[in-house]
Design an enzyme around this catalytic site. Structure first.
Site, mmCIF file in Angstrom:
data_model
loop_
_atom_site.group_PDB
_atom_site.id
_atom_site.type_symbol
_atom_site.label_atom_id
_atom_site.label_comp_id
_atom_site.label_asym_id
_atom_site.label_seq_id
_atom_site.Cartn_x
_atom_site.Cartn_y
_atom_site.Cartn_z
ATOM 1 N N GLU A 166 52.390 69.649 -16.504
ATOM 2 C CA GLU A 166 53.603 68.919 -16.162
ATOM 3 C C GLU A 166 54.603 68.939 -17.303
ATOM 4 O OE1 GLU A 166 56.516 67.302 -14.529
ATOM 5 O OE2 GLU A 166 54.716 67.447 -13.300
ATOM 6 N N ASP A 212 58.404 70.625 -17.344
ATOM 7 C CA ASP A 212 59.621 69.843 -17.590
ATOM 8 C C ASP A 212 60.495 70.490 -18.660
ATOM 9 O OD1 ASP A 212 58.992 67.948 -15.702
ATOM 10 O OD2 ASP A 212 58.066 66.572 -17.104
ATOM 11 N N SER A 246 58.180 67.720 -9.184
ATOM 12 C CA SER A 246 58.084 67.787 -10.638
ATOM 13 C C SER A 246 58.939 68.917 -11.189
ATOM 14 C CB SER A 246 56.633 68.035 -11.073
ATOM 15 O OG SER A 246 55.898 66.845 -11.097
#
Length: 612
Positions: free
Chosen positions: A301, A305, A527
């Site tokens: 994750e 990002d 996400s």
């Protein structure tokens, strides 16, 4: 966060001195809150009483209604105060509790042996460190270990009490009844051979077709599709963008460097220069993943990002926030267990800073019903305080559509079939981002449930919903009421027609190219769409700041009044989830793709920037 609390050991010693004495209070104890454990959790044995708990006590805020009034005025493009955001000190002054509230709560704590009391700058939150066995006495409750179906174990209770005279002065105390985990909204980790969506058609636009591969979508595709290509930042000395990390996630610089070398070589320096902030023991790291970290499968994750943001928003400075809290429970008296609520810890730390980024992206969330309403409201209020200071908070809408497969049942003891909205996506003071797939036309992201090498993968569908706790805000009234009216009696009783609806907008969220542990793969989810959207709006802010204007700040009033004209309407798809096809994607706003996907030149023009 600059709390005045001293070391955990000192607090534990002071608390244990009081354990032998009965809890003292001016008035009898009465239950303050009760909340069921979510279906995904199994109750185990009593929590280890010698383990430490980091209690956060939310005092009744002084003038939250006035702060919300200010927030709407400075965020309304038609108001004379538009863009005149508040300072940190002004926000603190508005929400600071009344003197009586602070004195009564502090009296209760000190009379019961709690001496190390920490306050945030607004003094609306108290933080104390206690052994669980003393917290149980202080709150007249019992903590048990609860195991999530993914193996994660936390210490929680389903009810807690306060002296009657404190009920009006304390809104919430956590961690107690909140089963908030902050799970990442990523539907798929590394996939080496993604499937082409059945609905995919090659784009007719030659420029898009030349750079967009549906099984591995890259920064060049995003820049072409959303028309940021050719824009050069002009105000990077005034601008910045942040993103949050929880549950031990940390962005890996060498992986980001590999990604940028391949897909955005001019931006490769940002792999080394993005700033990391450790909050409440959150991890910091400059090197590659260690063997243990790769075996634990962390940082997918966080890598997504930072790579999504740096791939679209170069040269905007990037801030990474890693917040500690809620690791797996270790039942060892010598090892205190940190059971912090990560969102609250992060946002309270952020509000202590006097300079914060104009945009922050968060790709985490979970079902509303796992969180007590009192706690949800206070966290949402903290987000409003950030918005009043001129920061746009983007949150992902979730990846389970209306609530996943075979999981859509209420958490109120009745086990009633119902759509399950997510938080913080449902908070009115954040801007919520859904996901799309394909290119011309884009449609809402969806991939059905499937079996991959003997492992069941639940459906992936862009998160969609209507809050069960937050009322529909005024700026949503026209478009949301029209959509609900057009639905007629479809799914009556399964969703709250008067709730805050989400998402507000959308962007690509299927098969992002990214690097993890030195290897390239793809990853999907809101996400992905959320940091991408945040990066695009960071460029809009860049154009504004370069024009001598203020950043956008709390985005929703502007978005629903005029900004939606800078989004490309998505008209194909369904929300899916809860074993139904779900809400349809329609012309105009819908609760799957919001108003649609970014058209950067139009957004810049609508925002009022010059020279682009």
């Amino acid at each position: 966060m600059r709390f005045l609390a001293s070391a955990l050991l000192g607090a534990a010693i002071a608390a244990q001195a009081a354990v032998a004495s009965p809890i003292r209070a001016r008035s009898p104890y009465v239950m303050k809150e009760e909340h069921y454990a979510p279906r995904e959790y199994t109750k185990l044995d009593r929590a280890n009483g010698e383990s430490a708990v980091h209690l956060q006590i939310g005092l009744k805020q002084g003038n939250m209604k006035e702060l919300i009034r200010h927030l709407h005025e400075v965020s309304d493009p038609d108001h004379e105060r538009y863009g005149q955001h508040l300072s940190g000190d002004e926000v603190d002054d508005l929400v600071r509790p009344k003197k009586e509230t602070s004195e009564l709560v502090e009296e209760w704590l000190r009379e019961n042996g709690v001496e190390d009391i920490g306050y945030n700058s607004a003094k609306d939150w108290i933080t104390i460190h206690l052994p669980i066995e003393f917290a149980e006495r202080l709150l007249d409750t019992e903590y048990h270990n609860y195991k999530h179906e993914d193996g994660h174990i936390i210490a929680r209770t389903t009810h807690w009490s306060l002296p009657r005279h404190l009920h009006a002065h304390i809104d919430t105390i956590q961690p107690t009844t909140s089963f908030f985990r902050g799970a990442a909204n990523a539907a798929t980790w590394v996939e080496m051979a993604p499937e082409v969506p059945a609905s995919y058609k090659k784009p007719s636009n030659g420029s898009i077709a030349a750079v967009c591969n549906v099984t591995s979508v890259t920064p060049e595709c995003f820049a072409t599709l959303y028309q940021t290509k050719g824009y050069h930042t002009k105000a990077s000395n005034k601008n910045s963008i942040g993103f949050t990390n929880y549950l031990g996630e940390i962005p890996i610089r060498p992986d980001t460097e590999l990604f940028l070398k391949k897909y955005r070589p001019e931006a490769v320096s940002s792999a080394k220069t993005f700033k990391q902030y450790s909050i409440d023991g959150g991890p910091e790291q400059d090197g590659p993943l260690t063997l243990n970290q790769s075996l634990e499968d962390i940082s997918h994750e966080a890598n997504l990002d930072v790579q999504a943001i740096s791939g679209i928003s170069w040269k905007t400075p990037i801030f990474s926030y890693s917040t500690g809290g809620q690791p797996p429970f270790i039942p060892d008296p010598a090892t205190p267990t940190n059971t912090n609520e990560p969102y609250l810890t992060w946002v309270n730390w952020l509000l202590q800073q006097r300079n914060i980024p104009p945009i922050i992206s968060t790709s985490y969330g979970e079902p509303e019903q796992s969180i007590p309403p009192s706690y949800m409201e206070r966290v949402c209020n903290q987000f409003a305080m950030v918005g009043a200071r001129g920061t746009t908070l983007f949150f992902s809408s979730g990846d389970r559509g209306l609530g996943g497969t075979n999981t859509c049942y209420t958490n109120d003891g009745t086990n009633t079939y119902k759509f399950i909205p997510d938080f913080p996506a449902s908070c009115p003071y954040v801007t919520t981002v859904g996901a799309t797939m394909n290119f011309q036309p884009e449609e809402s992201a969806y991939r059905p449930s499937r079996n991959v090498s003997g492992v069941f993968r639940d459906l992936y569908a862009s998160g969609s919903g209507f809050s069960d706790y937050f009322d529909r805000p005024a700026w949503q009234d026209n478009v949301v009421s029209e959509y609900v009216d057009n639905l007629g009696d479809l799914y009556d009783g399964l969703y709250n027609k008067d709730g805050r609806a989400y998402p507000d907008l959308a962007a690509q969220g299927l098969y992002f190219a990214y690097f993890w542990n030195g290897t390239e793969g793809t990853i999907s989810g809101t996400s992905a769409s959320t940091p991408l959207t945040a990066g695009i709006f960071a460029l809009v802010n860049d154009a504004l700041l370069a024009s001598g204007k203020k950043q956008l700040g709390f985005l929703n009033p502007w978005l629903y009044k005029k900004g939606y004209k800078g989004l490309t309407d998505i008209t194909k798809g369904y929300s899916h989830g809860c074993n139904v096809e779900g809400f349809p994607v329609t012309e105009g706003w819908d609760p799957i793709t919001g108003f649609g996907t970014p058209d950067f030149p139009k957004l810049v023009k609508l925002a009022g920037a010059h020279g682009y």
